[in-house]
Design a protein around this motif. Structure first.
Motif, PDB file in Angstrom:
ATOM      1  N   PRO A 122      30.826  23.092  44.851  1.00 47.53           N
ATOM      2  CA  PRO A 122      32.031  23.895  45.124  1.00 47.53           C
ATOM      3  C   PRO A 122      32.916  24.087  43.894  1.00 47.53           C
ATOM      4  N   GLU A 123      32.887  23.129  42.959  1.00 49.80           N
ATOM      5  CA  GLU A 123      33.727  23.277  41.759  1.00 49.80           C
ATOM      6  C   GLU A 123      33.350  24.517  40.957  1.00 49.80           C
ATOM      7  N   ASP A 124      32.121  24.992  41.132  1.00 51.27           N
ATOM      8  CA  ASP A 124      31.687  26.186  40.396  1.00 51.27           C
ATOM      9  C   ASP A 124      32.202  27.486  41.013  1.00 51.27           C
ATOM     10  N   TYR A 125      32.630  27.462  42.290  1.00 59.72           N
ATOM     11  CA  TYR A 125      32.993  28.726  42.936  1.00 59.72           C
ATOM     12  C   TYR A 125      34.293  28.699  43.725  1.00 59.72           C
ATOM     13  N   ILE A 126      34.860  27.505  43.961  1.00 57.95           N
ATOM     14  CA  ILE A 126      35.947  27.387  44.943  1.00 57.95           C
ATOM     15  C   ILE A 126      37.196  28.171  44.533  1.00 57.95           C
ATOM     16  N   ALA A 127      37.409  28.334  43.221  1.00 61.54           N
ATOM     17  CA  ALA A 127      38.622  29.037  42.762  1.00 61.54           C
ATOM     18  C   ALA A 127      38.554  30.538  43.047  1.00 61.54           C
ATOM     19  N   GLY A 128      37.348  31.059  43.198  1.00 62.10           N
ATOM     20  CA  GLY A 128      37.172  32.456  43.581  1.00 62.10           C
ATOM     21  C   GLY A 128      37.755  33.445  42.578  1.00 62.10           C
ATOM     22  N   PHE A 129      37.966  34.651  43.069  1.00 65.48           N
ATOM     23  CA  PHE A 129      38.504  35.739  42.250  1.00 65.48           C
ATOM     24  C   PHE A 129      39.795  36.226  42.905  1.00 65.48           C
ATOM     25  N   PRO A 130      40.939  35.619  42.532  1.00 63.79           N
ATOM     26  CA  PRO A 130      42.224  36.045  43.114  1.00 63.79           C
ATOM     27  C   PRO A 130      42.522  37.502  42.753  1.00 63.79           C
ATOM     28  N   PRO A 131      43.583  38.095  43.347  1.00 64.93           N
ATOM     29  CA  PRO A 131      43.811  39.537  43.182  1.00 64.93           C
ATOM     30  C   PRO A 131      43.713  40.033  41.727  1.00 64.93           C
ATOM     31  N   HIS A 132      42.928  41.083  41.549  1.00 62.56           N
ATOM     32  CA  HIS A 132      42.729  41.701  40.237  1.00 62.56           C
ATOM     33  C   HIS A 132      42.352  43.169  40.456  1.00 62.56           C
ATOM     34  N   PRO A 133      42.610  44.010  39.456  1.00 58.13           N
ATOM     35  CA  PRO A 133      42.381  45.449  39.629  1.00 58.13           C
ATOM     36  C   PRO A 133      41.008  45.910  39.125  1.00 58.13           C
ATOM     37  N   HIS A 134      40.612  47.087  39.573  1.00 55.90           N
ATOM     38  CA  HIS A 134      39.471  47.802  38.995  1.00 55.90           C
ATOM     39  C   HIS A 134      39.788  49.288  39.002  1.00 55.90           C
ATOM     40  N   ARG A 135      39.189  50.005  38.069  1.00 60.43           N
ATOM     41  CA  ARG A 135      39.255  51.483  38.073  1.00 60.43           C
ATOM     42  C   ARG A 135      38.022  52.039  37.359  1.00 60.43           C
ATOM     43  N   GLY A 136      37.446  53.092  37.942  1.00 61.57           N
ATOM     44  CA  GLY A 136      36.466  53.886  37.214  1.00 61.57           C
ATOM     45  C   GLY A 136      35.002  53.622  37.513  1.00 61.57           C
ATOM     46  N   PHE A 137      34.704  52.712  38.457  1.00 61.01           N
ATOM     47  CA  PHE A 137      33.288  52.404  38.724  1.00 61.01           C
ATOM     48  C   PHE A 137      33.156  51.811  40.127  1.00 61.01           C
ATOM     49  N   GLU A 138      31.931  51.393  40.465  1.00 57.56           N
ATOM     50  CA  GLU A 138      31.665  50.796  41.770  1.00 57.56           C
ATOM     51  C   GLU A 138      31.176  49.367  41.566  1.00 57.56           C
ATOM     52  N   THR A 139      31.566  48.462  42.447  1.00 56.66           N
ATOM     53  CA  THR A 139      31.017  47.110  42.420  1.00 56.66           C
ATOM     54  C   THR A 139      30.146  46.925  43.654  1.00 56.66           C
ATOM     55  N   ILE A 140      28.952  46.406  43.426  1.00 55.97           N
ATOM     56  CA  ILE A 140      28.003  46.173  44.510  1.00 55.97           C
ATOM     57  C   ILE A 140      27.711  44.671  44.521  1.00 55.97           C
ATOM     58  N   THR A 141      28.172  44.001  45.549  1.00 56.35           N
ATOM     59  CA  THR A 141      28.001  42.553  45.638  1.00 56.35           C
ATOM     60  C   THR A 141      26.952  42.242  46.695  1.00 56.35           C
ATOM     61  N   TYR A 142      25.945  41.530  46.296  1.00 56.27           N
ATOM     62  CA  TYR A 142      24.831  41.185  47.201  1.00 56.27           C
ATOM     63  C   TYR A 142      24.790  39.673  47.333  1.00 56.27           C
ATOM     64  N   MET A 143      25.060  39.185  48.517  1.00 60.85           N
ATOM     65  CA  MET A 143      25.084  37.747  48.763  1.00 60.85           C
ATOM     66  C   MET A 143      23.710  37.302  49.253  1.00 60.85           C
ATOM     67  N   LEU A 144      23.061  36.450  48.491  1.00 66.59           N
ATOM     68  CA  LEU A 144      21.831  35.847  49.009  1.00 66.59           C
ATOM     69  C   LEU A 144      22.209  34.745  49.998  1.00 66.59           C
ATOM     70  N   ASN A 145      23.178  33.935  49.608  1.00 65.28           N
ATOM     71  CA  ASN A 145      23.659  32.828  50.448  1.00 65.28           C
ATOM     72  C   ASN A 145      25.163  32.691  50.259  1.00 65.28           C
ATOM     73  N   GLY A 146      25.845  32.381  51.324  1.00 66.51           N
ATOM     74  CA  GLY A 146      27.253  32.047  51.203  1.00 66.51           C
ATOM     75  C   GLY A 146      28.169  33.024  51.893  1.00 66.51           C
ATOM     76  N   LYS A 147      29.438  32.638  51.948  1.00 69.44           N
ATOM     77  CA  LYS A 147      30.437  33.427  52.656  1.00 69.44           C
ATOM     78  C   LYS A 147      31.643  33.664  51.758  1.00 69.44           C
ATOM     79  N   PHE A 148      31.990  34.940  51.584  1.00 68.12           N
ATOM     80  CA  PHE A 148      33.155  35.325  50.801  1.00 68.12           C
ATOM     81  C   PHE A 148      34.024  36.260  51.628  1.00 68.12           C
ATOM     82  N   HIS A 149      35.308  36.245  51.336  1.00 70.47           N
ATOM     83  CA  HIS A 149      36.286  37.074  52.037  1.00 70.47           C
ATOM     84  C   HIS A 149      36.887  38.055  51.034  1.00 70.47           C
ATOM     85  N   HIS A 150      36.876  39.316  51.378  1.00 69.91           N
ATOM     86  CA  HIS A 150      37.404  40.377  50.509  1.00 69.91           C
ATOM     87  C   HIS A 150      38.652  40.995  51.146  1.00 69.91           C
ATOM     88  N   GLN A 151      39.672  41.200  50.335  1.00 68.87           N
ATOM     89  CA  GLN A 151      40.856  41.947  50.777  1.00 68.87           C
ATOM     90  C   GLN A 151      41.259  42.873  49.651  1.00 68.87           C
TER      91      GLN A 151
END
Ligand code: MN
Length: 269
Positions: free
Chosen positions: A42-71
């Motif tokens: 968990p120390e490798d992922y628990i901090a996650g990706f807190p709010p941050h911006p993007h512009r100009g492209f698409e992000t494609i996230t493919y989860m093999l295993n695990g649970k993430f929450h997007h807002q």
């Protein structure tokens, strides 16, 4: 060309392997970045990706295993679970968070950044959650393919890119062979995440191979079999200017993106 990923960290301290977007392979038009995240710790992922911006492209996230929450700032909310895909078109701007919804166990998956053509960089943002059961699975002699985007052996993936591309996840059994059609002139890569494959050279676990620009891609699994993702896209052949979470065509557009973010109008212009 075979490229190893490099170990790095992003977000609030998530350890990951950067495969495209690294010094060895800055981009493979239209692909801007490929990260693999994968850990039981968990120390490798628990901090996650807190709010941050993007512009100009698409992000494609493919989860093999695990649970993430997007807002995100457009009001979209989604839950990524084992085998699911999140397809986010940042367009003119989105501010989002990507946080783990588990405190133990395996998290593993990929995030691929797909560039938007110049005339679509400022389109309204869009968001699509694709549950695992909506990703077609094709069984063929010697393996299986999950079709995330594009068409493969008659199955069409649910992903809706704004530029020509395909994206598959393939499992190939020991010593079996597979031919993947790639449109001439498209840029294609594969990344082995389990086992070893043989193309014109050996590609091992944690290695990416840039494929030839013409003809089908002939793949053979080594004796222990292999699992790999493979993607190809029509090159945009447009100038690329990168500034952290923003990818535009010119430096002034990057400066404008930072200004819009700092003044709170990133997703309102
Ligand atoms: Mn993000």
């Amino acid at each position: 060309m075979v490229v190893p990923g490099i170990l790095t960290s992003d977000g609030a301290g998530v350890n990951l392997r950067r495969i495209i977007g690294s010094p060895q392979l800055n981009m493979l038009d239209p692909f801007l970045l490929l990260d693999e995240f994968g850990s039981n710790n968990p120390e490798d992922y628990i901090a996650g990706f807190p709010p941050h911006p993007h512009r100009g492209f698409e992000t494609i996230t493919y989860m093999l295993n695990g649970k993430f929450h997007h807002q995100d700032s457009t009001g979209n909310e989604g839950h990524l679970t084992d085998g699911s895909v999140q397809w986010m078109t940042a367009g003119r701007g989105v501010i989002h968070s990507e946080m783990p919804e588990q405190t133990e166990g395996l998290v593993r998956g990929f995030q691929l950044w797909l560039n938007l053509p110049k005339d679509k960089k400022m389109i309204p943002p869009a968001y699509k959650d694709i549950p695992a059961e909506n990703i077609p699975r094709v069984d063929f002699p010697g393996g299986t393919a999950k079709v995330i985007a594009g068409e493969f052996m008659g199955a069409t993936g649910p992903g809706q890119p704004h530029t020509g591309m395909f994206y598959y996840d393939i499992e190939l059994q020991s010593e079996k062979e597979l031919s993947i059609p790639v449109i001439d002139g498209w840029n294609a890569f594969l990344y082995v995440y389990e086992g070893t494959i043989l193309i014109d050279q050996t590609v091992k676990k944690d290695q990416l191979a840039v494929l030839g620009k013409a003809g089908d891609c002939q793949i053979k699994a080594a004796d222990q079999g292999a699992q790999f993702i493979v993607a190809a896209g029509k090159p945009l052949n447009e100038p690329v200017s990168r500034g952290g979470p923003f990818v535009m065509n010119t430096r002034s557009e990057i400066i404008q993106a930072f200004t819009d973010y700092q003044t709170g109008v990133l997703d309102k212009v």
